[in-house]
Design a protein around this motif. Structure first.
Motif, PDB file in Angstrom:
ATOM      1  N   MET A 263       2.830   4.526  11.523  1.00 25.47           N
ATOM      2  CA  MET A 263       1.576   3.817  11.455  1.00 25.47           C
ATOM      3  C   MET A 263       1.201   3.523  10.005  1.00 25.47           C
ATOM      4  N   LEU A 264       1.161   4.574   9.196  1.00 20.80           N
ATOM      5  CA  LEU A 264       0.715   4.376   7.815  1.00 20.80           C
ATOM      6  C   LEU A 264       1.700   3.552   6.998  1.00 20.80           C
ATOM      7  N   SER A 265       2.992   3.651   7.305  1.00 22.56           N
ATOM      8  CA  SER A 265       3.958   2.861   6.535  1.00 22.56           C
ATOM      9  C   SER A 265       3.801   1.366   6.814  1.00 22.56           C
ATOM     10  N   VAL A 266       3.466   1.021   8.052  1.00 20.37           N
ATOM     11  CA  VAL A 266       3.226  -0.391   8.387  1.00 20.37           C
ATOM     12  C   VAL A 266       2.012  -0.899   7.626  1.00 20.37           C
ATOM     13  N   LEU A 267       0.932  -0.138   7.668  1.00 27.60           N
ATOM     14  CA  LEU A 267      -0.293  -0.546   6.968  1.00 27.60           C
ATOM     15  C   LEU A 267      -0.061  -0.650   5.469  1.00 27.60           C
ATOM     16  N   GLN A 268       0.603   0.353   4.919  1.00 25.57           N
ATOM     17  CA  GLN A 268       0.844   0.360   3.472  1.00 25.57           C
ATOM     18  C   GLN A 268       1.690  -0.841   3.050  1.00 25.57           C
ATOM     19  N   ALA A 269       2.736  -1.121   3.791  1.00 25.77           N
ATOM     20  CA  ALA A 269       3.611  -2.240   3.438  1.00 25.77           C
ATOM     21  C   ALA A 269       2.869  -3.576   3.513  1.00 25.77           C
ATOM     22  N   CYS A 270       2.126  -3.785   4.588  1.00 20.02           N
ATOM     23  CA  CYS A 270       1.395  -5.053   4.752  1.00 20.02           C
ATOM     24  C   CYS A 270       0.314  -5.227   3.692  1.00 20.02           C
ATOM     25  N   GLU A 271      -0.427  -4.164   3.446  1.00 23.52           N
ATOM     26  CA  GLU A 271      -1.515  -4.254   2.482  1.00 23.52           C
ATOM     27  C   GLU A 271      -0.983  -4.393   1.049  1.00 23.52           C
ATOM     28  N   ALA A 272       0.131  -3.741   0.763  1.00 17.51           N
ATOM     29  CA  ALA A 272       0.743  -3.883  -0.566  1.00 17.51           C
ATOM     30  C   ALA A 272       1.218  -5.321  -0.774  1.00 17.51           C
ATOM     31  N   TYR A 273       1.841  -5.894   0.251  1.00 21.84           N
ATOM     32  CA  TYR A 273       2.294  -7.277   0.126  1.00 21.84           C
ATOM     33  C   TYR A 273       1.108  -8.219  -0.066  1.00 21.84           C
ATOM     34  N   ALA A 274       0.036  -7.989   0.682  1.00 27.52           N
ATOM     35  CA  ALA A 274      -1.147  -8.839   0.557  1.00 27.52           C
ATOM     36  C   ALA A 274      -1.710  -8.794  -0.863  1.00 27.52           C
ATOM     37  N   GLU A 275      -1.653  -7.635  -1.489  1.00 25.64           N
ATOM     38  CA  GLU A 275      -2.182  -7.493  -2.848  1.00 25.64           C
ATOM     39  C   GLU A 275      -1.235  -8.041  -3.911  1.00 25.64           C
ATOM     40  N   ARG A 276       0.073  -7.990  -3.658  1.00 21.25           N
ATOM     41  CA  ARG A 276       1.064  -8.302  -4.698  1.00 21.25           C
ATOM     42  C   ARG A 276       1.933  -9.510  -4.418  1.00 21.25           C
ATOM     43  N   MET A 277       1.627 -10.288  -3.393  1.00 15.73           N
ATOM     44  CA  MET A 277       2.511 -11.398  -3.048  1.00 15.73           C
ATOM     45  C   MET A 277       2.627 -12.422  -4.174  1.00 15.73           C
ATOM     46  N   ASP A 278       1.564 -12.631  -4.919  1.00 12.97           N
ATOM     47  CA  ASP A 278       1.647 -13.583  -6.037  1.00 12.97           C
ATOM     48  C   ASP A 278       2.523 -13.038  -7.166  1.00 12.97           C
ATOM     49  N   ASP A 279       2.478 -11.721  -7.385  1.00 15.82           N
ATOM     50  CA  ASP A 279       3.317 -11.105  -8.417  1.00 15.82           C
ATOM     51  C   ASP A 279       4.795 -11.168  -8.033  1.00 15.82           C
ATOM     52  N   LEU A 280       5.068 -11.091  -6.743  1.00 18.68           N
ATOM     53  CA  LEU A 280       6.444 -11.069  -6.263  1.00 18.68           C
ATOM     54  C   LEU A 280       7.106 -12.442  -6.373  1.00 18.68           C
TER      55      LEU A 280
ATOM     56  N   VAL B 160      -1.900  -4.960  13.597  1.00 20.37           N
ATOM     57  CA  VAL B 160      -3.106  -4.718  14.390  1.00 20.37           C
ATOM     58  C   VAL B 160      -2.988  -3.395  15.148  1.00 20.37           C
ATOM     59  N   ARG B 161      -1.837  -3.143  15.737  1.00 19.38           N
ATOM     60  CA  ARG B 161      -1.637  -1.879  16.463  1.00 19.38           C
ATOM     61  C   ARG B 161      -1.766  -0.688  15.515  1.00 19.38           C
ATOM     62  N   ALA B 162      -1.168  -0.777  14.349  1.00 25.00           N
ATOM     63  CA  ALA B 162      -1.247   0.320  13.373  1.00 25.00           C
ATOM     64  C   ALA B 162      -2.689   0.522  12.898  1.00 25.00           C
ATOM     65  N   ASP B 163      -3.411  -0.576  12.708  1.00 25.51           N
ATOM     66  CA  ASP B 163      -4.800  -0.476  12.277  1.00 25.51           C
ATOM     67  C   ASP B 163      -5.645   0.212  13.347  1.00 25.51           C
ATOM     68  N   ARG B 164      -5.404  -0.112  14.595  1.00 28.89           N
ATOM     69  CA  ARG B 164      -6.131   0.548  15.693  1.00 28.89           C
ATOM     70  C   ARG B 164      -5.802   2.040  15.737  1.00 28.89           C
ATOM     71  N   ARG B 165      -4.551   2.372  15.526  1.00 25.52           N
ATOM     72  CA  ARG B 165      -4.169   3.797  15.504  1.00 25.52           C
ATOM     73  C   ARG B 165      -4.840   4.515  14.333  1.00 25.52           C
ATOM     74  N   ARG B 166      -4.929   3.843  13.184  1.00 21.68           N
ATOM     75  CA  ARG B 166      -5.608   4.443  12.038  1.00 21.68           C
ATOM     76  C   ARG B 166      -7.071   4.696  12.378  1.00 21.68           C
ATOM     77  N   ASP B 167      -7.716   3.739  13.028  1.00 21.25           N
ATOM     78  CA  ASP B 167      -9.117   3.923  13.428  1.00 21.25           C
ATOM     79  C   ASP B 167      -9.271   5.103  14.376  1.00 21.25           C
ATOM     80  N   ALA B 168      -8.352   5.239  15.331  1.00 24.37           N
ATOM     81  CA  ALA B 168      -8.404   6.364  16.266  1.00 24.37           C
ATOM     82  C   ALA B 168      -8.204   7.688  15.529  1.00 24.37           C
ATOM     83  N   PHE B 169      -7.290   7.699  14.575  1.00 23.94           N
ATOM     84  CA  PHE B 169      -7.042   8.901  13.781  1.00 23.94           C
ATOM     85  C   PHE B 169      -8.285   9.275  12.971  1.00 23.94           C
TER      86      PHE B 169
END
Length: 71
Positions: free
Chosen positions: A1-18, A45-54
Motif C-alpha cells: 500500500m505505502l509503496s504504491v502511494l510513495q511511488a505515485c506521489e514522488a512521481y507527481a512531485e518530481r516528474m518535471d525534474d525527471l 485509489v485503492r492504496a489511498d483508501r487502505r491508508r485512510d482505513a489504517f
C-alpha cells in the motif's frame, strides 16, 4: 500500500525534474519514479483508501490508550 502511494506521489512531485534528465539521476531513483508514473489510477485509489482505513484504525487506538509503545 505505502509503496504504491510513495511511488505515485514522488512521481507527481518530481516528474518535471525527471523529464530529459534520466541520465544524471541515479538509476534506482529513476526506476522508482517511473513505477509511480506507470501505476494505474485504480491502484492508487485503492492504496489511498487502505491508508485512510489504517489511519482510522490507529486513531481508534488513541481513543483507548494515551501512549502506544512500539519497538
Amino acid at each position: 500500500m505505502l509503496s504504491v502511494l510513495q511511488a505515485c506521489e514522488a512521481y507527481a512531485e518530481r516528474m518535471d525534474d525527471l523529464s530529459g534528465n534520466e541520465q544524471i539521476i541515479d538509476a534506482e531513483v529513476v526506476e522508482r519514479l517511473l513505477r509511480g508514473r506507470d501505476t494505474a489510477a485504480w491502484q492508487y485509489v485503492r492504496a489511498d483508501r487502505r491508508r485512510d482505513a489504517f489511519r482510522s484504525a490507529i486513531a481508534g487506538l488513541f481513543e483507548r490508550f494515551d501512549v502506544v509503545a512500539m519497538p
